[in-house]
Write a protein that holds these residues in place. Structure first.
Motif, mmCIF file in Angstrom:
data_model
loop_
_atom_site.group_PDB
_atom_site.id
_atom_site.type_symbol
_atom_site.label_atom_id
_atom_site.label_comp_id
_atom_site.label_asym_id
_atom_site.label_seq_id
_atom_site.Cartn_x
_atom_site.Cartn_y
_atom_site.Cartn_z
ATOM 1 N N HIS A 1 0.854 -1.180 0.000
ATOM 2 C CA HIS A 1 0.000 0.000 0.000
ATOM 3 C C HIS A 1 0.893 1.235 0.000
ATOM 4 C CE1 HIS A 1 -3.269 -2.726 0.919
ATOM 5 N NE2 HIS A 1 -4.121 -1.730 0.805
ATOM 6 N N VAL A 2 1.030 1.878 -1.147
ATOM 7 C CA VAL A 2 1.902 3.040 -1.299
ATOM 8 C C VAL A 2 1.051 4.226 -1.725
ATOM 9 C CG1 VAL A 2 3.833 4.015 -2.589
ATOM 10 C CG2 VAL A 2 3.879 1.610 -1.896
ATOM 11 N N SER A 3 1.242 5.352 -1.050
ATOM 12 C CA SER A 3 0.510 6.566 -1.429
ATOM 13 C C SER A 3 1.008 7.076 -2.774
ATOM 14 C CB SER A 3 0.695 7.652 -0.363
ATOM 15 O OG SER A 3 0.102 7.246 0.858
ATOM 16 N N ARG A 4 0.151 7.793 -3.471
ATOM 17 C CA ARG A 4 0.475 8.280 -4.811
ATOM 18 C C ARG A 4 1.689 9.200 -4.788
ATOM 19 N NH1 ARG A 4 -4.031 8.149 -8.539
ATOM 20 N NH2 ARG A 4 -5.806 7.100 -7.577
ATOM 21 N N GLY B 1 -5.773 9.639 -13.426
ATOM 22 C CA GLY B 1 -6.218 9.515 -12.046
ATOM 23 C C GLY B 1 -6.140 8.098 -11.529
ATOM 24 N N THR B 2 -5.700 7.186 -12.376
ATOM 25 C CA THR B 2 -5.682 5.768 -12.021
ATOM 26 C C THR B 2 -4.464 5.365 -11.211
ATOM 27 O OG1 THR B 2 -4.684 5.368 -14.183
ATOM 28 C CG2 THR B 2 -7.050 5.055 -14.015
ATOM 29 N N GLY B 3 -3.425 6.204 -11.183
ATOM 30 C CA GLY B 3 -2.227 5.884 -10.425
ATOM 31 C C GLY B 3 -1.059 5.421 -11.264
ATOM 32 N N THR B 4 -1.033 5.812 -12.543
ATOM 33 C CA THR B 4 0.046 5.375 -13.433
ATOM 34 C C THR B 4 1.411 5.827 -12.929
ATOM 35 O OG1 THR B 4 -1.482 5.514 -15.313
ATOM 36 C CG2 THR B 4 0.862 5.384 -15.826
ATOM 37 N N TYR B 5 1.525 7.084 -12.505
ATOM 38 C CA TYR B 5 2.799 7.561 -11.973
ATOM 39 C C TYR B 5 3.307 6.623 -10.878
ATOM 40 C CZ TYR B 5 2.754 12.291 -14.081
ATOM 41 O OH TYR B 5 2.794 13.364 -14.939
ATOM 42 N N THR B 6 2.416 6.251 -9.986
ATOM 43 C CA THR B 6 2.803 5.486 -8.803
ATOM 44 C C THR B 6 3.176 4.059 -9.140
ATOM 45 O OG1 THR B 6 1.309 6.859 -7.478
ATOM 46 C CG2 THR B 6 2.047 4.771 -6.493
ATOM 47 N N VAL B 7 2.329 3.372 -9.892
ATOM 48 C CA VAL B 7 2.583 1.954 -10.141
ATOM 49 C C VAL B 7 3.819 1.758 -11.003
ATOM 50 C CG1 VAL B 7 1.065 1.757 -12.164
ATOM 51 C CG2 VAL B 7 1.485 -0.235 -10.738
ATOM 52 N N ALA C 1 -4.905 0.204 -6.651
ATOM 53 C CA ALA C 1 -5.798 -0.810 -7.212
ATOM 54 C C ALA C 1 -7.104 -0.861 -6.424
ATOM 55 C CB ALA C 1 -5.122 -2.175 -7.212
ATOM 56 N N GLU C 2 -6.990 -0.846 -5.102
ATOM 57 C CA GLU C 2 -8.196 -0.832 -4.270
ATOM 58 C C GLU C 2 -9.013 0.428 -4.526
ATOM 59 O OE1 GLU C 2 -9.462 -1.386 0.437
ATOM 60 O OE2 GLU C 2 -7.430 -0.743 -0.080
ATOM 61 N N SER D 1 0.647 -11.170 -18.962
ATOM 62 C CA SER D 1 1.803 -10.334 -18.642
ATOM 63 C C SER D 1 2.959 -11.218 -18.200
ATOM 64 C CB SER D 1 1.443 -9.327 -17.535
ATOM 65 O OG SER D 1 2.586 -8.635 -17.098
ATOM 66 N N LYS D 2 3.836 -11.538 -19.144
ATOM 67 C CA LYS D 2 4.972 -12.414 -18.856
ATOM 68 C C LYS D 2 5.887 -11.815 -17.791
ATOM 69 C CE LYS D 2 9.020 -14.484 -21.115
ATOM 70 N NZ LYS D 2 9.759 -14.601 -22.399
ATOM 71 N N GLN D 3 6.092 -10.495 -17.846
ATOM 72 C CA GLN D 3 7.019 -9.848 -16.924
ATOM 73 C C GLN D 3 6.438 -9.678 -15.522
ATOM 74 O OE1 GLN D 3 6.421 -8.830 -19.995
ATOM 75 N NE2 GLN D 3 8.365 -8.606 -21.067
ATOM 76 N N LEU D 4 5.126 -9.390 -15.430
ATOM 77 C CA LEU D 4 4.544 -9.001 -14.147
ATOM 78 C C LEU D 4 3.487 -9.952 -13.613
ATOM 79 C CD1 LEU D 4 3.986 -5.187 -14.874
ATOM 80 C CD2 LEU D 4 5.888 -6.224 -13.627
ATOM 81 N N GLY D 5 2.798 -10.678 -14.492
ATOM 82 C CA GLY D 5 1.678 -11.513 -14.044
ATOM 83 C C GLY D 5 0.447 -10.706 -13.702
ATOM 84 N N ALA D 6 0.405 -9.432 -14.122
ATOM 85 C CA ALA D 6 -0.662 -8.513 -13.723
ATOM 86 C C ALA D 6 -1.712 -8.362 -14.818
ATOM 87 C CB ALA D 6 -0.074 -7.150 -13.384
ATOM 88 N N LYS D 7 -2.898 -7.944 -14.409
ATOM 89 C CA LYS D 7 -3.971 -7.541 -15.317
ATOM 90 C C LYS D 7 -4.490 -6.181 -14.853
ATOM 91 C CE LYS D 7 -5.598 -12.363 -15.691
ATOM 92 N NZ LYS D 7 -6.755 -13.257 -15.484
ATOM 93 N N GLY D 8 -5.369 -5.574 -15.630
ATOM 94 C CA GLY D 8 -5.885 -4.258 -15.275
ATOM 95 C C GLY D 8 -7.095 -4.328 -14.369
ATOM 96 N N VAL D 9 -7.337 -3.233 -13.607
ATOM 97 C CA VAL D 9 -8.476 -3.185 -12.690
ATOM 98 C C VAL D 9 -9.391 -1.984 -12.944
ATOM 99 C CG1 VAL D 9 -7.231 -4.411 -10.881
ATOM 100 C CG2 VAL D 9 -7.159 -1.916 -10.926
ATOM 101 N N GLY D 10 -9.100 -1.170 -13.949
ATOM 102 C CA GLY D 10 -9.862 0.062 -14.137
ATOM 103 C C GLY D 10 -11.337 -0.149 -14.409
ATOM 104 N N GLU D 11 -11.679 -1.157 -15.210
ATOM 105 C CA GLU D 11 -13.075 -1.386 -15.575
ATOM 106 C C GLU D 11 -13.795 -2.363 -14.649
ATOM 107 O OE1 GLU D 11 -12.398 0.773 -19.354
ATOM 108 O OE2 GLU D 11 -11.136 -0.606 -18.250
#
Length: 774
Positions: free
Chosen positions: A25-28, A486-492, A655-656, A716-726
């Motif tokens: 949990h990291v602040s923006r 506003g989704t947090g791109t800078y942070t992630v 993400a939350e 995502s081969k590098q991260l194993g991640a998917k998106g959560v925006g929608e």
């Protein structure tokens, strides 16, 4: 690379943030800039001799402009020009292709101030430019127009018999397909339901209104600060419309105050501002009013029909899902409304149909979870209706028809932890205590209902380039022409880079929002983390390899013949894995190599050959509690649990936050949002915040988010991640509708489910004769 774009004020984390790892949990990192006002948005960039433009909006829905009387406006002190299609001197290209941005649907894009044609009410018909905003706004009110009015049509429900299949498909759109014989299976099944659904138009209404500040340099270079979801898409559009070379044009969007899909395409203030700057040879700013925010793309008005058939034991025998929504006369805007019904539940007989109705409106545009917001709603309400007919628990009914593979094509899912979502969400919510029959729970004067729904959205990944520069002083600057809406791109992105290089977060800056940066896709479809994030990870891995090679070249190096997996990067050092004392500082490595910085670039491309073998999606299970005052028709959503399977979660806090925001919007879709049309005028009527209702603080109560354990290396081969925006939005409105039924026994099939509809019950459904679907 650090000082490539100094005025963007690339944010980095505050001192003391320290080391980060995925899932924290990291602040923006951009939070302080936003709350202190240091972050500058499109309408906040200054320029010498800046002029101000205000758009004059048309008042008829269809026809031609007969006359424009701008005399009174031109006489206002400070007015520089009133630009119309008649006196525009800037050359605009005449072919459709020049106006097609990277997300344009098939057809002929709208061209502002191009001719005397009127295509929709609210269309821009003039631009007043003045020395001050106040003068321009006052003068705009004085411009008088007369029209040759033609008969218009904005009533979609009255035009269902004119529905047609999309003539040309938007790139990436997958037409619905079918399997088996759903009609025959439906007729033969012992238990069946048929329902129609209606959803009014919705508008995005982000906090920041659309604006463009065009700064004209002494060398003729245009620097455009614009509200959008892709600086490179807008540069593409402007350069083609006005015939400008890319080296004469830069578009920037470092901060975006919300967009939700409205910024996927360039909006009309952008070409108008560029047109004025070129014609007047000075810097110009154009900002739309809140009312004008209702004069371009919206989530389309939609009609749906869903038919389900099942055996008495709950096994689905047939799924039929048809949909019609509106589009403009100019373009065939399409959404994947019905496709979800072919992917979500196991069934041997599936029939899907999708058509459009042309209207005298502006083309609709993607709005958070386009297609799924309506399509999944209809399917999930129908599933609840079928569960009630079968006298089955709604969750048990869904588990009975759980799809282990994609029902339409048999492809396996890359990962699918929906069962885990069902289990964890139900446990947290207390679903096991839910009585089966409606009207079984009450608290004082309020009926209490519990509903649930499944959510699904595509797990998208695209192509991107990323640059990573490590400086001798330990600073890491990573760059890509991504967007943060506003989704947090800078942070992630900063977190991914910091973790990869073993740096504290305050040592990392992620640079985005400039069309001259390495190529990035449009920020949409919940794809940025899997795409740009994977590019960041790839660039940092190349940096690690380069640094290891430099360390191996040092005298008496302990790293000779070691592979990357045998070393670690921590606190500005490279050392043997598990042995922090056996290493060397990166500054020393760079000094020995005679460098003050090292840069690597990475091209992120999807694993297409591997991915096409799988269905790639994110999933969710939404559980909802409502309390209903039946006498007043008032519904309160008092509790929501949303359990989400979206691969590895990189930034848990943002993400939350995305899921919570999606739930809030889902509640707003369910109970509040609709843009109403007066069909006599062909005009949206409640084009303001006082009459276009959205959920406010008093409407939102307890929202809990759960993330399933999932790691998707196909997406995502590098991260194993998917998106959560929608995914946070999908299924929420259906869960609310199903909870209302459980509370009251009344089934509402149109959104928003406002008090009048609750009081009327089934009478509110605008049932229509379905159009013919093959």
């Amino acid at each position: 690379m650090t000082d490539l774009i100094p005025e963007l004020r690339t944010p980095s984390a505050p001192e003391g943030t320290g080391r980060v790892k995925s899932g924290m949990h990291v602040s923006r990192v951009d939070g302080i800039a936003k709350v202190t006002g240091a972050a500058r948005y499109a309408a906040e960039h200054e320029a010498p001799a800046l002029a101000y433009g205000v758009v004059v909006s048309g008042t008829v829905a269809k026809g031609r402009i007969k006359n424009i009387d701008a005399g009174a406006a031109e006489a206002v002190p400070g007015v520089i020009a009133v630009i119309t299609h008649e006196n525009r001197t800037v050359k605009m290209r005449g072919n459709d292709l020049a106006y097609k941005d990277m997300t344009a649907p098939a057809g002929s894009p709208f061209r502002p101030l191009y001719s005397d044609r009127i295509f929709y009410s609210g269309q821009p018909v003039a631009l007043v430019v003045a020395e001050t905003f106040e003068a321009a706004r006052y003068a705009a009110a004085l411009v008088k127009l007369s029209y040759e009015v033609e008969e218009h049509d904005t009533d979609m429900l009255a035009s269902l018999d004119r529905a047609y299949e999309p003539r040309k498909m938007k790139a990436g759109f997958v037409p619905p397909s079918s399997k088996g014989d759903a009609d025959t299976a439906y007729e033969a099944a012992p238990v069946k339901i048929e329902s129609q659904f209606y959803h009014g138009a919705e508008h995005h209404n982000p906090m920041e209104m659309f604006a463009s500040t065009v700064v004209l340099g002494e060398d003729g270079h245009l620097t455009v600060y614009d509200k959008n979801q892709s600086s490179q898409n807008c540069r593409w559009y402007v350069s083609h419309v006005f015939g400008l070379s890319k080296d004469k044009l830069t578009v920037r969007n470092p901060y975006v105050g919300g967009a939700f899909g409205s910024g996927l395409r360039p909006q009309y203030q952008l070409p108008l501002a560029v047109m004025a700057a070129l014609q007047l040879k000075r810097s110009v700013r154009v900002v739309l009013t809140r009312q004008q925010m209702f004069s371009f793309g919206h989530r389309p008005e939609t009609w749906q029909q869903v038919k389900l058939a099942a055996n008495p034991d709950g096994q689905l025998q047939a799924i039929v899902h048809n949909a019609v929504h509106e589009t403009s006369r100019l373009e065939d805007y399409v959404e994947v409304v019905v496709n979800w019904s072919g992917q979500m539940y196991a069934c041997d007989n599936i029939k899907l149909g999708y058509k459009l109705v042309g209207q005298d409106r502006y083309s609709p545009i993607d709005m958070r979870a386009p297609g799924a917001a309506h399509g999944v709603h209809a399917l999930e309400v129908a599933m609840d209706e079928m569960a009630h007919a079968l006298k089955m628990d709604p969750l048990a009914f869904r588990l009975k028809n759980y799809a282990e593979v994609n029902p339409l094509d048999g492809k396996p899912y890359s990962t699918k932890e929906l069962r885990q979502c069902y289990q964890k969400g139900a446990e947290r919510f207390g679903w096991q205590d839910r009585p089966l029959e409606p009207r079984s729970m009450r608290d004082g004067e309020e009926l209490v209902g519990w509903g649930m729904a499944t959510g699904m959205w595509d797990a998208l990944v695209m192509v991107a380039r990323v640059s990573a520069v490590l400086h001798a002083d330990g600073r890491l600057v990573v760059s890509s022409a991504a967007s943060d809406i506003g989704t947090g791109t800078y942070t992630v992105m900063s977190m991914i880079a910091a973790e990869a290089m073993g740096l504290s977060l305050e040592k990392v800056s992620f640079q985005l929002g400039d069309s001259t940066l390495p190529m990035a896709p449009i920020e949409g479809g919940s794809s940025h983390v899997a795409t740009v994030g994977s590019g960041v990870a790839g660039a940092c891995e190349k940096l690690q390899k380069a640094l290891l090679k430099m360390a191996q070249a040092m005298p008496d190096s302990i790293f000779k013949k070691l592979q990357l997996r045998q070393v670690e990067f921590n606190d500005g050092r490279i050392h043997l894995r598990g042995e922090p004392a056996k290493g060397v500082g990166l500054a020393e490595v760079l000094a020995h190599a005679g460098k003050d910085r090292v840069e690597e670039k990475f091209l992120m491309t999807p694993q297409m050959l591997k991915q096409r073998k799988y269905t790639r999606a994110v999933h969710s299970a939404v559980f909802c509690e409502v309390r209903v005052n039946e006498k007043l028709g008032i519904v309160r959503v008092t509790r929501v649990v949303n359990a989400v399977a979206a691969g590895r979660i990189i930034s848990a806090k943002t993400a939350e936050s995305q899921i919570i925001g999606g739930v809030v919007w889902g509640i707003s879709q369910a109970l509040h949002e609709e843009t109403y049309t007066d069909h006599r005028l062909g005009r949206f009527m409640n084009h303001n915040f006082s009459e276009y209702h959205v959920a406010v603080n008093a409407d939102i109560h307890d929202i809990q988010v759960i993330f399933a354990d999932e790691d998707d290396r196909v997406v995502s081969k590098q991260l194993g991640a998917k998106g959560v925006g929608e995914i946070g939005l999908v299924g929420v409105s259906a869960a609310v509708a199903n909870a209302i039924f459980h509370a009251t026994g009344k089934r509402l099939r149109s959104t928003p489910m406002s008090p009048d509809k609750l009081l009327l019950g089934d009478q509110e459904v605008p049932v229509r004769k379905p159009p013919q679907f093959e």
